[in-house]
Design an enzyme around this catalytic site. Structure first.
Site, mmCIF file in Angstrom:
data_model
loop_
_atom_site.group_PDB
_atom_site.id
_atom_site.type_symbol
_atom_site.label_atom_id
_atom_site.label_comp_id
_atom_site.label_asym_id
_atom_site.label_seq_id
_atom_site.Cartn_x
_atom_site.Cartn_y
_atom_site.Cartn_z
ATOM 1 N N LYS A 22 0.838 -1.215 0.000
ATOM 2 C CA LYS A 22 0.000 0.000 0.000
ATOM 3 C C LYS A 22 0.864 1.253 0.000
ATOM 4 O O LYS A 22 0.625 2.184 -0.769
ATOM 5 C CB LYS A 22 -0.894 0.001 1.254
ATOM 6 N N ASN A 23 1.859 1.265 0.867
ATOM 7 C CA ASN A 23 2.641 2.498 1.022
ATOM 8 C C ASN A 23 3.594 2.749 -0.138
ATOM 9 O O ASN A 23 4.251 3.777 -0.197
ATOM 10 C CB ASN A 23 3.381 2.485 2.365
ATOM 11 N N CYS A 116 -5.367 7.199 9.389
ATOM 12 C CA CYS A 116 -5.497 6.563 10.702
ATOM 13 C C CYS A 116 -5.247 7.579 11.812
ATOM 14 O O CYS A 116 -4.374 8.426 11.698
ATOM 15 C CB CYS A 116 -4.484 5.419 10.842
ATOM 16 N N ARG A 121 -0.815 14.448 13.113
ATOM 17 C CA ARG A 121 -0.010 14.111 11.928
ATOM 18 C C ARG A 121 0.087 15.370 11.064
ATOM 19 O O ARG A 121 -0.609 15.497 10.049
ATOM 20 C CB ARG A 121 -0.642 12.940 11.166
ATOM 21 N N ASP A 306 4.865 0.458 11.931
ATOM 22 C CA ASP A 306 3.693 -0.245 11.394
ATOM 23 C C ASP A 306 3.642 -1.716 11.833
ATOM 24 O O ASP A 306 2.585 -2.348 11.768
ATOM 25 C CB ASP A 306 3.685 -0.182 9.855
ATOM 26 N N ARG A 398 -8.244 -0.909 4.464
ATOM 27 C CA ARG A 398 -7.395 0.137 3.857
ATOM 28 C C ARG A 398 -6.070 -0.444 3.404
ATOM 29 O O ARG A 398 -5.463 0.076 2.469
ATOM 30 C CB ARG A 398 -7.044 1.208 4.893
HETATM 31 C C1 EPZ Z 1 4.104 6.774 6.359
HETATM 32 O O1 EPZ Z 1 3.279 7.774 6.921
HETATM 33 C C2 EPZ Z 1 3.256 5.547 6.215
HETATM 34 N N1 EPZ Z 1 2.140 5.854 5.338
HETATM 35 C C3 EPZ Z 1 2.769 5.101 7.574
HETATM 36 O O2 EPZ Z 1 2.060 3.910 7.414
HETATM 37 C C4 EPZ Z 1 3.963 4.845 8.481
HETATM 38 O O3 EPZ Z 1 3.511 4.549 9.773
HETATM 39 C C5 EPZ Z 1 4.851 6.079 8.526
HETATM 40 O O4 EPZ Z 1 5.215 6.480 7.189
HETATM 41 C C6 EPZ Z 1 6.140 5.863 9.313
HETATM 42 O O5 EPZ Z 1 6.853 4.798 8.775
HETATM 43 C C7 EPZ Z 1 2.311 5.834 4.028
HETATM 44 O O6 EPZ Z 1 3.388 5.596 3.516
HETATM 45 C C8 EPZ Z 1 1.119 6.070 3.187
HETATM 46 P P1 EPZ Z 1 5.975 10.230 8.362
HETATM 47 P P2 EPZ Z 1 3.723 9.279 6.938
HETATM 48 O O7 EPZ Z 1 5.759 11.492 7.618
HETATM 49 O O8 EPZ Z 1 4.376 9.604 5.659
HETATM 50 C C9 EPZ Z 1 5.876 13.572 11.753
HETATM 51 C C10 EPZ Z 1 0.287 2.404 7.777
HETATM 52 O O9 EPZ Z 1 -0.211 1.853 8.783
HETATM 53 N N2 EPZ Z 1 5.653 14.540 10.673
HETATM 54 O O10 EPZ Z 1 7.261 9.522 8.192
HETATM 55 O O11 EPZ Z 1 2.549 10.070 7.332
HETATM 56 C C11 EPZ Z 1 4.625 12.707 11.955
HETATM 57 O O12 EPZ Z 1 3.667 13.366 12.738
HETATM 58 C C12 EPZ Z 1 0.685 3.849 7.807
HETATM 59 O O13 EPZ Z 1 0.450 1.837 6.687
HETATM 60 C C13 EPZ Z 1 5.648 15.888 10.952
HETATM 61 O O14 EPZ Z 1 5.828 16.300 12.104
HETATM 62 O O15 EPZ Z 1 4.789 9.242 8.105
HETATM 63 C C14 EPZ Z 1 5.185 11.475 12.607
HETATM 64 O O16 EPZ Z 1 5.347 11.694 13.979
HETATM 65 C C15 EPZ Z 1 0.252 4.574 9.022
HETATM 66 N N3 EPZ Z 1 5.409 16.782 9.933
HETATM 67 C C16 EPZ Z 1 6.559 11.356 11.966
HETATM 68 O O17 EPZ Z 1 6.854 12.628 11.397
HETATM 69 C C17 EPZ Z 1 5.186 16.360 8.661
HETATM 70 O O18 EPZ Z 1 4.986 17.211 7.785
HETATM 71 C C18 EPZ Z 1 6.638 10.271 10.892
HETATM 72 O O19 EPZ Z 1 5.725 10.547 9.885
HETATM 73 C C19 EPZ Z 1 5.213 14.976 8.373
HETATM 74 C C20 EPZ Z 1 5.437 14.085 9.400
#
Ligand code: EPZ
Length: 417
Positions: A22-23, A116, A121, A306, A398
């Site tokens: 998915k990701n 989710c 986020r 995850d 999802r």
């Molecule tokens: C991706 O989410 C994945 N989703 C998530 O998978 C996964 O948990 C996550 O990466 C971490 O590995 C997809 O790829 C579609 P991040 P993403 O930006 O991109 C903070 C699943 O279950 N942050 O790396 O949203 C954020 O709040 C899902 O398949 C900011 O502060 O993750 C978090 O604490 C859920 N500002 C951390 O970074 C921003 O602009 C990591 O988020 C962006 C992120």
């Protein structure tokens, strides 16, 4: 609303080829906006998040059609610049359209994405990255307006955000000049995004490392991509074997993408063998897992957030106490409520879950409140005694394609009604 009936205590046996990730497919679908020629995506998982992305592409004027398990996207006709609020709220990855949309149209109007509920986020890193690339970003009453042709630039991320790295790559490929991303996320899905973009004629290097460089100004053509195997679905499957016992070979996944999970399961007493494109795992159902130690989630190549929930479900019946420290999201222990209903002994202190293994879990009526939390409850149910009724399947759908088919194929009694 349908629910899943799961009869626990049946060991899992057999071989299963995991679905596409998915990701990985979601940023690829957003990237289809960067070309006016058709893109064929094979091993594309059938998931509600993929449907949500297809919905956005249709709305923007692209055509999408299924040819068996292949999704064909033709964004030649894309002419719309805004995405509806409802479509944005359908999933987190809707924000991934912002970068390629502004790169293509010179303007994009979106609202905050859904996804989710794992705690706050924010999307500040996405917006700052697009602004560094030369777009003017304005936020007003929940609406984000992004304007101007991206020029390229040097982005320094304070944290290796997966989504922000992908958005920056997608926008950078459509920019006129060159882009460098420093402290980029290193996940396998980022490497695949680079491969995909390069297959379409882009010039991206460095993915998998912390610095990604993009030569802008190339017109992309159509092409083909095969989505890589879903390492989190594979981790969920292996955690289920660790919970229920049995012997399963998971195909279509690179074991190196799962090494921290495999190491933990091996330390817990599972036998693991890794091949080029597969992982085999065996757990004697009469010998409990060995708990102990502290697992801390971290960006790749660390232990994936995850996989935290499904793996925790397996360690709920391990001998000893295992601590899961969650560092990525502030509310990622939603599954603990359901695990406790099933008899698990888990306490949460700050960002750590202390899992004191109990001899067995029992079936219960439980509700998934997020995607991987739903995976965890399914894992727990497969190892538990008696019947579990699992609610909240909209979360599971999802990211897990036909979960009942996958586990059913391996002998589990899992029925959706
Ligand atoms: C991706 O989410 C994945 N989703 C998530 O998978 C996964 O948990 C996550 O990466 C971490 O590995 C997809 O790829 C579609 P991040 P993403 O930006 O991109 C903070 C699943 O279950 N942050 O790396 O949203 C954020 O709040 C899902 O398949 C900011 O502060 O993750 C978090 O604490 C859920 N500002 C951390 O970074 C921003 O602009 C990591 O988020 C962006 C992120």
């Amino acid at each position: 609303m349908s629910v899943m009936y799961i009869e626990g205590g049946v060991p899992l046996e057999g071989t299963w080829r995991v679905q596409g990730a998915k990701n990985s497919v979601l940023p690829i679908l957003a990237g289809c906006l960067l070309t006016r020629e058709p893109v064929r995506i094979s091993n594309c998982p059938r998931l509600s998040d993929v449907d949500a992305a297809v919905d956005i592409l249709h709305h923007l004027g692209a055509s999408c059609s299924w040819e068996g398990e292949k999704l064909v996207v033709d964004a030649r006709g894309a002419c719309e610049t805004s995405i509806d609020q409802g479509q944005m709220r359908a999933m987190r990855s809707s924000i991934m359209f912002l970068g390629p949309l502004v790169a293509r149209m010179g303007e994009a109007r979106v609202s905050y994405p859904g996804g989710c509920e794992l705690g706050p986020r924010p999307i500040d890193l996405h917006l700052e990255a697009l602004s560094t690339l030369g777009c003017q970003v304005q936020e007003q009453e929940g609406e984000i307006l992004c304007r101007g042709r991206p020029r390229g630039g040097v982005i320094h991320f304070p944290f290796p955000s997966v989504g922000a790295t992908e958005n920056a790559m997608l926008c950078g490929v459509g920019a006129d000049g060159d882009t460098t991303i420093v402290n980029a996320a290193r996940e396998p899905e980022i490497v695949q995004l680079q491969q995909f973009l390069n297959a379409l004629g882009a010039k991206v290097t460095g993915a998998g490392g912390s610095v990604i460089t993009i030569q802008g100004g190339h017109t992309l053509h159509g092409g083909e991509v095969s989505v890589l195997g879903d390492r989190i679905v594979a981790a969920t499957l292996l955690a289920a074997v660790a919970a229920a016992g049995g012997e399963v070979r998971v195909e279509g996944v690179d074991w190196r993408h799962l090494s921290t999970v495999l190491q933990l399961l091996e330390q817990g007493g599972c036998r693991v063998r890794s091949g080029v494109d597969s992982v085999w795992l065996r757990r004697d159902r009469y010998v409990p897992l060995r708990g102990g130690g502290c697992i801390t989630t971290a960006p790749y190549p660390g232990f994936p957030t995850d996989a935290q929930a499904p793996v925790m479900a397996a360690f709920a019946t391990a001998r000893g106490t295992t601590i899961f420290q969650e560092t990525m999201f502030s509310r990622r222990f939603g599954h603990v409520v359901g695990l406790r209903e099933m008899g698990a002994d888990i306490s949460i202190r700050d960002q750590a879950a202390w899992v004191r293994g109990v001899p067995r879990l029992h079936g219960a009526r439980v509700t998934a409140t997020d995607l991987r939390g739903g995976g965890a409850l399914a894992v727990a149910a497969l190892g538990a005694q008696g019947q579990t009724i699992l609610d909240g399947l909209e979360h599971i759908d999802r990211g897990y394609q036909d979960m009942e088919k996958m586990f059913g194929h391996l002998g589990a009694k899992m029925i959706r009604r």
